[in-house]
Design a protein around this motif. Structure first.
Motif, PDB file in Angstrom:
ATOM      1  N   ARG A  91     -17.541  24.996   6.939  1.00  0.00           N
ATOM      2  CA  ARG A  91     -16.789  26.194   6.576  1.00  0.00           C
ATOM      3  C   ARG A  91     -17.146  26.696   5.178  1.00  0.00           C
ATOM      4  N   PHE A  92     -17.461  25.793   4.290  1.00  0.00           N
ATOM      5  CA  PHE A  92     -17.758  26.151   2.903  1.00  0.00           C
ATOM      6  C   PHE A  92     -19.246  25.976   2.628  1.00  0.00           C
ATOM      7  N   ALA A  93     -19.731  26.763   1.696  1.00  0.00           N
ATOM      8  CA  ALA A  93     -21.108  26.631   1.232  1.00  0.00           C
ATOM      9  C   ALA A  93     -21.112  26.759  -0.285  1.00  0.00           C
ATOM     10  N   LEU A 134     -18.903  29.299  -4.575  1.00  0.00           N
ATOM     11  CA  LEU A 134     -18.344  28.552  -3.447  1.00  0.00           C
ATOM     12  C   LEU A 134     -17.910  29.597  -2.414  1.00  0.00           C
ATOM     13  N   GLN A 135     -18.675  29.687  -1.363  1.00  0.00           N
ATOM     14  CA  GLN A 135     -18.353  30.601  -0.265  1.00  0.00           C
ATOM     15  C   GLN A 135     -17.463  29.857   0.712  1.00  0.00           C
ATOM     16  N   MET A 136     -16.308  30.404   0.975  1.00  0.00           N
ATOM     17  CA  MET A 136     -15.331  29.743   1.832  1.00  0.00           C
ATOM     18  C   MET A 136     -15.043  30.633   3.035  1.00  0.00           C
ATOM     19  N   ASN A 137     -15.277  30.109   4.203  1.00  0.00           N
ATOM     20  CA  ASN A 137     -15.051  30.839   5.447  1.00  0.00           C
ATOM     21  C   ASN A 137     -14.004  30.124   6.288  1.00  0.00           C
ATOM     22  N   SER A 138     -13.476  30.837   7.252  1.00  0.00           N
ATOM     23  CA  SER A 138     -12.485  30.269   8.169  1.00  0.00           C
ATOM     24  C   SER A 138     -11.394  29.535   7.403  1.00  0.00           C
ATOM     25  N   LEU A 139     -10.841  30.205   6.429  1.00  0.00           N
ATOM     26  CA  LEU A 139      -9.868  29.563   5.552  1.00  0.00           C
ATOM     27  C   LEU A 139      -8.602  29.171   6.294  1.00  0.00           C
ATOM     28  N   LYS A 140      -8.037  28.062   5.849  1.00  0.00           N
ATOM     29  CA  LYS A 140      -6.817  27.524   6.436  1.00  0.00           C
ATOM     30  C   LYS A 140      -5.739  27.424   5.356  1.00  0.00           C
ATOM     31  N   PRO A 141      -4.490  27.434   5.745  1.00  0.00           N
ATOM     32  CA  PRO A 141      -3.421  27.283   4.745  1.00  0.00           C
ATOM     33  C   PRO A 141      -3.586  26.025   3.896  1.00  0.00           C
ATOM     34  N   GLU A 142      -4.121  24.977   4.469  1.00  0.00           N
ATOM     35  CA  GLU A 142      -4.307  23.737   3.709  1.00  0.00           C
ATOM     36  C   GLU A 142      -5.415  23.830   2.667  1.00  0.00           C
ATOM     37  N   THR A 156     -26.959  19.481  -1.636  1.00  0.00           N
ATOM     38  CA  THR A 156     -25.527  19.742  -1.696  1.00  0.00           C
ATOM     39  C   THR A 156     -24.743  18.623  -1.025  1.00  0.00           C
ATOM     40  N   ALA A 157     -23.447  18.597  -1.327  1.00  0.00           N
ATOM     41  CA  ALA A 157     -22.540  17.637  -0.701  1.00  0.00           C
ATOM     42  C   ALA A 157     -21.210  18.333  -0.490  1.00  0.00           C
ATOM     43  N   PHE A 158     -20.530  17.952   0.584  1.00  0.00           N
ATOM     44  CA  PHE A 158     -19.252  18.584   0.906  1.00  0.00           C
ATOM     45  C   PHE A 158     -18.236  17.537   1.339  1.00  0.00           C
ATOM     46  N   ALA A 159     -16.992  17.838   1.069  1.00  0.00           N
ATOM     47  CA  ALA A 159     -15.920  17.017   1.610  1.00  0.00           C
ATOM     48  C   ALA A 159     -15.850  17.256   3.112  1.00  0.00           C
ATOM     49  N   ASP A 160     -15.446  16.247   3.848  1.00  0.00           N
ATOM     50  CA  ASP A 160     -15.368  16.383   5.306  1.00  0.00           C
ATOM     51  C   ASP A 160     -14.450  17.526   5.714  1.00  0.00           C
ATOM     52  N   SER A 161     -13.427  17.753   4.942  1.00  0.00           N
ATOM     53  CA  SER A 161     -12.436  18.773   5.295  1.00  0.00           C
ATOM     54  C   SER A 161     -12.983  20.195   5.220  1.00  0.00           C
ATOM     55  N   VAL A 162     -14.118  20.383   4.556  1.00  0.00           N
ATOM     56  CA  VAL A 162     -14.654  21.743   4.406  1.00  0.00           C
ATOM     57  C   VAL A 162     -16.049  21.897   5.012  1.00  0.00           C
ATOM     58  N   LYS A 163     -16.622  20.821   5.499  1.00  0.00           N
ATOM     59  CA  LYS A 163     -17.965  20.903   6.095  1.00  0.00           C
ATOM     60  C   LYS A 163     -17.993  21.906   7.229  1.00  0.00           C
ATOM     61  N   ALA A 186      -5.165  33.342   6.788  1.00  0.00           N
ATOM     62  CA  ALA A 186      -5.898  32.332   7.534  1.00  0.00           C
ATOM     63  C   ALA A 186      -7.017  32.995   8.337  1.00  0.00           C
ATOM     64  N   GLY A 187      -8.176  32.373   8.284  1.00  0.00           N
ATOM     65  CA  GLY A 187      -9.336  32.911   8.979  1.00  0.00           C
ATOM     66  C   GLY A 187     -10.215  33.797   8.124  1.00  0.00           C
ATOM     67  N   ASP A 188      -9.700  34.223   6.981  1.00  0.00           N
ATOM     68  CA  ASP A 188     -10.466  35.078   6.079  1.00  0.00           C
ATOM     69  C   ASP A 188     -11.541  34.284   5.351  1.00  0.00           C
ATOM     70  N   SER A 189     -12.363  35.020   4.623  1.00  0.00           N
ATOM     71  CA  SER A 189     -13.391  34.422   3.771  1.00  0.00           C
ATOM     72  C   SER A 189     -13.142  34.828   2.329  1.00  0.00           C
ATOM     73  N   LEU A 190     -13.639  34.005   1.434  1.00  0.00           N
ATOM     74  CA  LEU A 190     -13.482  34.279   0.003  1.00  0.00           C
ATOM     75  C   LEU A 190     -14.604  33.579  -0.731  1.00  0.00           C
ATOM     76  N   ARG A 191     -15.062  34.187  -1.806  1.00  0.00           N
ATOM     77  CA  ARG A 191     -16.084  33.537  -2.615  1.00  0.00           C
ATOM     78  C   ARG A 191     -15.565  33.330  -4.029  1.00  0.00           C
ATOM     79  N   LEU A 192     -15.644  32.103  -4.471  1.00  0.00           N
ATOM     80  CA  LEU A 192     -15.308  31.768  -5.856  1.00  0.00           C
ATOM     81  C   LEU A 192     -16.589  31.704  -6.672  1.00  0.00           C
ATOM     82  N   SER A 193     -16.459  32.069  -7.936  1.00  0.00           N
ATOM     83  CA  SER A 193     -17.600  32.031  -8.840  1.00  0.00           C
ATOM     84  C   SER A 193     -17.301  31.127 -10.019  1.00  0.00           C
ATOM     85  N   CYS A 194     -18.319  30.457 -10.487  1.00  0.00           N
ATOM     86  CA  CYS A 194     -18.219  29.622 -11.685  1.00  0.00           C
ATOM     87  C   CYS A 194     -19.335  30.064 -12.620  1.00  0.00           C
TER      88      CYS A 194
END
Length: 124
Positions: A66-68, A80-88, A57-64, A13-21
């Protein structure tokens, strides 16, 4: 176009991760591209999308906030750059694409092409 998502793993939790497509068989800049996720026992849900032409771009409210989402046309890849990650945020993440202009970025039925999904888990 074929899509391959990768970059998953185990983070805290709190880490960052980047996904690639990574796309092949077509120029990803011509496609509206999105990320969806599905957690165990839950329905697939929209996460983020980027327009094919331009960079809207568009984001879900749950990730606005935090994600880019971004696209590298030279590498034919959407990120998809994901910051401040949460268990959810733990889920199987899919990338999806549709050629041209789309009416609704949030609906999974909008997209014709799907990657195989990449799993990541956020530990608390």
């Amino acid at each position: 176009v074929q899509l391959q998502a990768y970059g998953g793993g185990l983070v805290q939790a709190g880490d960052s991760l980047r996904l690639s497509c990574a796309a092949s068989g077509g120029a990803i800049r011509n496609y509206a591209t999105a990320w969806f996720r599905q957690a165990p026992g839950k329905e697939r849900e929209f996460v983020a999308a980027i327009r094919g032409s331009g960079s809207a771009t568009a984001f879900a409210d749950s990730v606005k906030g935090r994600f880019a989402i971004s696209r590298d046309n030279a590498k034919n890849t959407v990120y998809l750059q994901m910051n401040s990650l949460k268990p959810e945020d733990t889920a199987l993440y899919y990338c999806a694409a549709r050629y041209g202009v789309i009416a609704s970025a949030l609906r999974s039925s909008t997209y014709d092409y799907w990657g195989q999904g990449t799993q990541f888990t956020v530990s608390s």
